[in-house]
Enzyme design. Structure first.
Site: not given
Length: 140
Positions: A32-33
């Site tokens: 997600g980062d």
């Protein structure tokens, strides 16, 4: 542009939504980062015609623990129950590292946010991912 790139990239890999839920929340936050970072960089490159140094400085406004913690607090009422559960799992995950430039509470909430982005990406829910990302960069 971003949506097409991410969607096409995601099609190269097959994982069932139930398998995504079995992933450790820090794994969801890890991917997600990266997805969030690419979104922000794409937005800045398209909208702000400037040099790399300035692009980097502008991206810091969005890609840091405090900013992401603020986002999750601002959008939490717009999340489904499943999404809230993913955020909670990410927020409560025990990390082996401690934040260097952030408060621990902001760091944990930002991890929950990143887990949500990773979850939406890996479940291939691109419409919802786009919606959440757009909410994320909206000015209050």
């Amino acid at each position: 542009m971003f949506e097409e790139i991410v969607s096409n990239m995601r099609k190269d890999f097959d994982i069932a939504p139930m398998e995504v839920l079995k992933l450790h929340p820090l794994v969801l936050a890890y991917i997600g980062d990266a997805v969030y970072e690419v979104y922000i960089r794409t937005m800045l490159v398209i909208n702000k015609k400037t040099n790399v140094n300035m692009l980097h400085k502008m991206s810091i406004k969005y890609v840091n623990a405090k900013a992401q913690s603020d986002i999750i607090h601002r959008i939490k009422d717009k999340l489904t129950q499943d999404e809230q559960d993913v955020v909670r799992r990410g927020r409560n995950a025990k990390s082996a590292t401690a934040p260097k430039h952030a408060e621990i509470t902001d760091y944990r909430h930002s991890t929950g946010y990143e887990a949500l982005i990773g979850y939406l990406y890996l479940t291939n829910d691109m419409e919802r991912l786009k919606y959440i990302l757009r909410l994320s960069v909206e000015e209050e």
